[in-house]
Design a protein around this motif. Sequence first.
Motif, mmCIF file in Angstrom:
data_model
loop_
_atom_site.group_PDB
_atom_site.id
_atom_site.type_symbol
_atom_site.label_atom_id
_atom_site.label_comp_id
_atom_site.label_asym_id
_atom_site.label_seq_id
_atom_site.Cartn_x
_atom_site.Cartn_y
_atom_site.Cartn_z
ATOM 1 N N LEU A 130 -47.579 32.105 45.696
ATOM 2 C CA LEU A 130 -46.752 32.557 46.813
ATOM 3 C C LEU A 130 -45.394 31.899 46.719
ATOM 4 N N GLU A 131 -44.485 32.378 47.550
ATOM 5 C CA GLU A 131 -43.141 31.808 47.621
ATOM 6 C C GLU A 131 -42.795 31.567 49.075
ATOM 7 N N THR A 132 -42.176 30.437 49.344
ATOM 8 C CA THR A 132 -41.630 30.170 50.672
ATOM 9 C C THR A 132 -40.332 29.391 50.516
ATOM 10 N N GLN A 133 -39.610 29.265 51.597
ATOM 11 C CA GLN A 133 -38.340 28.559 51.556
ATOM 12 C C GLN A 133 -38.563 27.057 51.702
ATOM 13 N N ASP A 134 -37.641 26.310 51.110
ATOM 14 C CA ASP A 134 -37.734 24.844 51.173
ATOM 15 C C ASP A 134 -37.628 24.318 52.592
ATOM 16 N N ASN A 135 -36.984 25.069 53.493
ATOM 17 C CA ASN A 135 -36.829 24.577 54.860
ATOM 18 C C ASN A 135 -37.987 24.973 55.779
ATOM 19 N N ASN A 136 -38.998 25.607 55.229
ATOM 20 C CA ASN A 136 -40.205 25.901 56.008
ATOM 21 C C ASN A 136 -41.206 24.774 55.745
ATOM 22 N N LEU A 137 -40.847 23.600 56.203
ATOM 23 C CA LEU A 137 -41.608 22.385 55.900
ATOM 24 C C LEU A 137 -43.050 22.459 56.381
ATOM 25 N N LEU A 138 -43.274 23.013 57.573
ATOM 26 C CA LEU A 138 -44.650 23.087 58.074
ATOM 27 C C LEU A 138 -45.509 23.972 57.174
ATOM 28 N N ALA A 139 -44.956 25.068 56.669
ATOM 29 C CA ALA A 139 -45.699 25.919 55.737
ATOM 30 C C ALA A 139 -45.959 25.174 54.428
ATOM 31 N N CYS A 140 -44.955 24.474 53.925
ATOM 32 C CA CYS A 140 -45.128 23.722 52.674
ATOM 33 C C CYS A 140 -46.239 22.677 52.818
ATOM 34 N N ARG A 141 -46.263 21.985 53.943
ATOM 35 C CA ARG A 141 -47.334 21.010 54.185
ATOM 36 C C ARG A 141 -48.698 21.699 54.210
ATOM 37 N N PHE A 142 -48.757 22.877 54.823
ATOM 38 C CA PHE A 142 -50.008 23.636 54.875
ATOM 39 C C PHE A 142 -50.480 24.002 53.466
ATOM 40 N N TYR A 143 -49.578 24.473 52.616
ATOM 41 C CA TYR A 143 -49.970 24.858 51.261
ATOM 42 C C TYR A 143 -50.484 23.654 50.473
ATOM 43 N N VAL A 144 -49.835 22.518 50.626
ATOM 44 C CA VAL A 144 -50.307 21.291 49.964
ATOM 45 C C VAL A 144 -51.711 20.946 50.457
ATOM 46 N N LYS A 145 -51.930 21.039 51.759
ATOM 47 C CA LYS A 145 -53.250 20.741 52.335
ATOM 48 C C LYS A 145 -54.325 21.664 51.748
ATOM 49 N N CYS A 146 -53.936 22.892 51.429
ATOM 50 C CA CYS A 146 -54.881 23.863 50.852
ATOM 51 C C CYS A 146 -55.053 23.684 49.344
ATOM 52 N N GLY A 147 -54.322 22.762 48.730
ATOM 53 C CA GLY A 147 -54.479 22.485 47.308
ATOM 54 C C GLY A 147 -53.432 23.116 46.409
ATOM 55 N N PHE A 148 -52.429 23.762 46.963
ATOM 56 C CA PHE A 148 -51.367 24.363 46.154
ATOM 57 C C PHE A 148 -50.458 23.276 45.590
ATOM 58 N N VAL A 149 -49.838 23.592 44.457
ATOM 59 C CA VAL A 149 -48.833 22.722 43.852
ATOM 60 C C VAL A 149 -47.585 23.552 43.571
ATOM 61 N N ILE A 150 -46.463 22.867 43.514
ATOM 62 C CA ILE A 150 -45.214 23.555 43.181
ATOM 63 C C ILE A 150 -45.246 23.943 41.709
ATOM 64 N N GLY A 151 -44.880 25.179 41.428
ATOM 65 C CA GLY A 151 -44.797 25.648 40.044
ATOM 66 C C GLY A 151 -43.377 25.953 39.619
ATOM 67 N N GLY A 152 -42.472 26.036 40.588
ATOM 68 C CA GLY A 152 -41.084 26.314 40.250
ATOM 69 C C GLY A 152 -40.223 26.420 41.495
ATOM 70 N N VAL A 153 -38.923 26.344 41.271
ATOM 71 C CA VAL A 153 -37.929 26.439 42.331
ATOM 72 C C VAL A 153 -36.847 27.402 41.864
ATOM 73 N N ASN A 154 -36.420 28.283 42.760
ATOM 74 C CA ASN A 154 -35.343 29.216 42.449
ATOM 75 C C ASN A 154 -34.211 28.938 43.435
ATOM 76 N N THR A 155 -33.104 28.421 42.923
ATOM 77 C CA THR A 155 -31.971 28.069 43.780
ATOM 78 C C THR A 155 -31.067 29.266 44.068
ATOM 79 N N MET A 156 -31.299 30.400 43.417
ATOM 80 C CA MET A 156 -30.413 31.557 43.561
ATOM 81 C C MET A 156 -30.998 32.693 44.396
ATOM 82 N N LEU A 157 -32.289 32.693 44.670
ATOM 83 C CA LEU A 157 -32.944 33.833 45.313
ATOM 84 C C LEU A 157 -32.306 34.194 46.655
ATOM 85 N N TYR A 158 -31.924 33.208 47.434
ATOM 86 C CA TYR A 158 -31.349 33.450 48.763
ATOM 87 C C TYR A 158 -29.839 33.200 48.804
#
Length: 174
Positions: A130-158
């Motif tokens: 999945l993809e989410t924005q870096d400023n959606n911190l609560l979602a990012c914390r949720f994904y980490v809690k579910c076992g997700f890891v970062i696979g990449g960052v796109n600085t140009m998408l938005y």
Amino acid sequence: MKIVKVDRQCLVDINKANQPFKIIGKIKPEFANGIWTYTEEIYEQSNIKTYPDDTCVYADYINNPDKTIFLAYSDTECVGQIVLKRDWNRYAFIEDICVSKSARGQGIGTKLIQKAIEWAKSSDLKGLALETQDNNLLACRFYVKCGFVIGGVNTMLYKNFDNDEFAIFWYLLF
């Protein structure tokens, strides 16, 4: 609480759980030695963000082996949804996941992720993405809690929008 696969009867409930959420900070990813790590930056003042409803043809998800939607209900009220599609790289891509404001913190998001894992495994896929924005911190914390890891960052998408957001790509391997 029950989770159901989308059908013609419940199409009317899609996007009912898409409600405003808090932006309390952002993650700051860093890539070193082949590993993604991150720190958190907490904002002095939080704000509220709302995503517009997607404009997909949701009827195309009914009985489709390559994409599906699961809706979470509390009694007769739709309180969550997860929209999935088979991606070319053998991941199930989470196009959208949301839980209504009144139902957050009750484990509904986790149950939707578990349902996505079941669907992906039964579809012979190798993980979730999945993809989410870096400023959606609560979602990012949720994904980490579910076992997700970062696979990449796109600085140009938005970049073409009036904001300072980066896209964070999260993966859960089976």
